[in-house]
Design a protein around this motif. Sequence first.
Motif, short mmCIF file in Angstrom:
data_model
loop_
_atom_site.label_atom_id
_atom_site.label_comp_id
_atom_site.label_asym_id
_atom_site.label_seq_id
_atom_site.Cartn_x
_atom_site.Cartn_y
_atom_site.Cartn_z
N ARG A 16 8.67 -2.31 -6.51
CA ARG A 16 7.61 -3.18 -6.03
C ARG A 16 7.60 -3.11 -4.51
NH1 ARG A 16 5.96 -8.68 -9.24
NH2 ARG A 16 3.74 -8.36 -8.86
N GLY A 17 6.45 -2.78 -3.94
CA GLY A 17 6.39 -2.61 -2.50
C GLY A 17 7.30 -1.46 -2.07
N LEU A 18 8.12 -1.72 -1.05
CA LEU A 18 9.05 -0.72 -0.55
C LEU A 18 10.46 -0.98 -1.04
CD1 LEU A 18 7.61 -0.16 3.03
CD2 LEU A 18 7.52 1.40 1.05
N MET A 19 10.55 -1.34 -2.30
CA MET A 19 11.82 -1.50 -3.01
C MET A 19 11.68 -0.63 -4.26
SD MET A 19 13.58 -5.17 -3.75
CE MET A 19 15.31 -5.34 -4.14
N ILE A 20 12.15 0.61 -4.18
CA ILE A 20 11.80 1.65 -5.15
C ILE A 20 13.05 2.25 -5.76
CG2 ILE A 20 10.73 3.94 -5.37
CD1 ILE A 20 8.84 3.10 -3.08
N GLY A 21 12.99 2.57 -7.05
CA GLY A 21 14.14 3.18 -7.72
C GLY A 21 13.73 4.26 -8.71
N LEU A 22 14.57 5.30 -8.81
CA LEU A 22 14.42 6.35 -9.82
C LEU A 22 15.69 6.37 -10.66
CD1 LEU A 22 13.23 7.51 -6.93
CD2 LEU A 22 12.91 9.58 -8.26
N GLU A 23 15.56 6.11 -11.94
CA GLU A 23 16.73 6.14 -12.83
C GLU A 23 16.89 7.56 -13.38
OE1 GLU A 23 18.45 4.04 -16.88
OE2 GLU A 23 17.21 2.88 -15.49
N LEU A 24 18.04 8.16 -13.11
CA LEU A 24 18.31 9.53 -13.56
C LEU A 24 19.06 9.50 -14.88
CD1 LEU A 24 19.25 11.33 -10.22
CD2 LEU A 24 16.99 10.88 -11.23
N THR A 44 5.68 5.09 8.66
CA THR A 44 4.33 5.64 8.76
C THR A 44 4.01 6.47 7.52
OG1 THR A 44 5.03 7.68 9.85
CG2 THR A 44 4.59 5.76 11.26
N ASP A 45 2.74 6.80 7.37
CA ASP A 45 2.34 7.65 6.25
C ASP A 45 3.04 9.01 6.33
OD1 ASP A 45 0.68 5.65 5.39
OD2 ASP A 45 -1.15 6.54 6.21
N GLU A 46 3.13 9.55 7.53
CA GLU A 46 3.78 10.85 7.71
C GLU A 46 5.27 10.77 7.38
OE1 GLU A 46 1.90 9.31 9.94
OE2 GLU A 46 0.07 10.53 9.89
N GLN A 47 5.91 9.70 7.79
CA GLN A 47 7.33 9.53 7.47
C GLN A 47 7.54 9.36 5.97
OE1 GLN A 47 8.13 6.19 10.05
NE2 GLN A 47 9.18 7.46 11.56
N ALA A 48 6.66 8.63 5.32
CA ALA A 48 6.77 8.45 3.87
C ALA A 48 6.68 9.80 3.16
CB ALA A 48 5.70 7.49 3.36
N GLU A 49 5.77 10.64 3.61
CA GLU A 49 5.65 11.97 3.01
C GLU A 49 6.91 12.80 3.26
OE1 GLU A 49 3.27 13.32 0.99
OE2 GLU A 49 2.63 11.23 0.91
N THR A 107 0.82 -1.21 0.00
CA THR A 107 0.00 0.00 0.00
C THR A 107 0.86 1.27 0.00
OG1 THR A 107 -1.80 -1.14 1.15
CG2 THR A 107 -1.78 1.26 1.25
N VAL A 108 1.81 1.32 0.93
CA VAL A 108 2.66 2.51 1.03
C VAL A 108 3.53 2.65 -0.22
CG1 VAL A 108 4.45 3.67 2.38
CG2 VAL A 108 2.65 2.40 3.54
N GLY A 109 4.06 1.53 -0.71
CA GLY A 109 4.89 1.57 -1.90
C GLY A 109 4.15 2.10 -3.10
N THR A 110 2.90 1.68 -3.28
CA THR A 110 2.10 2.17 -4.40
C THR A 110 1.90 3.67 -4.30
OG1 THR A 110 0.94 0.06 -4.63
CG2 THR A 110 -0.15 2.02 -5.53
#
Length: 517
Positions: A363-371, A471-476, A338-341
């Motif tokens: 996927r989930g909380l395994m996230i990447g941004l390719e620059l 938490t949601d606040e930490q994710a933000e 949920t948080v990852g999405t």
Amino acid sequence: MTLSAVSDGGGAAEGILRRQALRESAARTYARALPIVPVRARGLTIEGADGRRYLDCLSGAGALALGHNHPVVLEAVRALLDSGAPLQVLDLATPVKDAFTDELFATLPPALTSRARVQFCGPAGTDAVEAALKLVRSATGRDGLLAFSGAYHGMTAGALAASGGAPSPGVTRLPFPYDYRCPFGVGGRRGAELSARWTESLLDDPKSGVSTPAGMILEPVQGEGGVLPAPDGWLRRMREITAARSIPLIVDEVQTGVGRTGAFWAVEHSGVVPDVMVMSKAIGGSLPLAVVVYREELDIWPPGAHAGTFRGNQLAMAAGAATLAYVRRNQLAERAATVGTRMLGRLRELAAQWPHIGDVRGRGLMIGLELIDPEAEDGPARGEPVRGEPVRGEPVWGEPVQDERARKAGAGHDGGEPGDAEGAGPSGGPRPTAPALAAAVQRECLHRGLIVELGGRHAAVIRLLPPLTITDEQAEAVLDRLADALDAAIRAAGARTVTAPAPELPPPAVPFTGDHR
């Protein structure tokens, strides 16, 4: 020296960093890009000796599923220490080990655990990979190995040989689906299908030069390779291909396991049941532990065929059992999904604003941004999108059809099947990676109290591996700080060369990838 003595506003910390640089090996890695001295930590937060606090989205390279010093982990460790139980017992049976094994098997696919064996290995994931390779070679009597481009399996000899950056004559490397930079120049489902057909061709062509191997090893999500989720359909094809040819399938869940990808084990997304699963990192509850679970038919090696002094780490088993139970009972895998999405959605909004973000995926909380460098000429690897004729006799998994604006609006791959949301990118191919910009973003993140990792080709992927308890606040807060860092680094790149850090920043580190299991 006490912690209070270290927390002096940075004076003692500078001395510690200076002595580290003088005394430790040149092979040290994270310390170069993250010149901080942690003295306290709880959950997502690390406090440095200078009094600054950081949001830790490195999480011990994914080892801290519950973050730092979670109460259930501390309670389990204290209880074991107070009990007088032995802390190190080699491979002897203990109540702690028995409880850990029960909890581990309760989380694994039933089709595997119904007839499974577990081998406790040395303390690091790379040792479990070595054990898995030794196991399949012993069971099959064969020696060769199938592995994938972009893979990372560890830093010992056999595990490194199976990784993407280390050529080895005994390893045949296959193309891993990489939608943004498809090795076949098509992307989407068609690219994944071509990868599967290439694998079949090598195995079935008597003139390919590839004999039937001892096994195939893969990651459900390539982490150090740049956060590349394997398409579910492609994983099922790999299972079909290996099963039809009696080739054991080894799945490396060292970083993807224990809820990280939105399922307790990443193979659950596809329904694949491997012959061998390699696990470490989070299974030890932040302490060193590594295991291999495999089908009992493979269990033909003699006593002592694989061993390790610290395979009986009781503290890690106690912490690990507590962690596995907590993740399972509190449905933290579902929470990670949920948080990852939500985080991916906001990052895609950033990608629509900044052309320097070539791809967002995870996927989930395994996230990447390719620059990328949006001003450079088109990079190699994709070419024109292919439409029309399917591969003869085979279904087409989908067409790579979106233009760049559509791709950025739904950018990235977050599991499932490729080609559904992310498309093929610009017709001329993706722009070259921007490793210097990625390093600058990492530095800007650190200045804003955010710890991130770099990975992928040329270390141009910003990686986020927050604990599952975020938490949601930490994710933000993480996303706010990352957005500010991106803005600062990209704006600075327009005024100066990004390889030259601002005067107040620490000396730039050589971009690093690899979690050094």
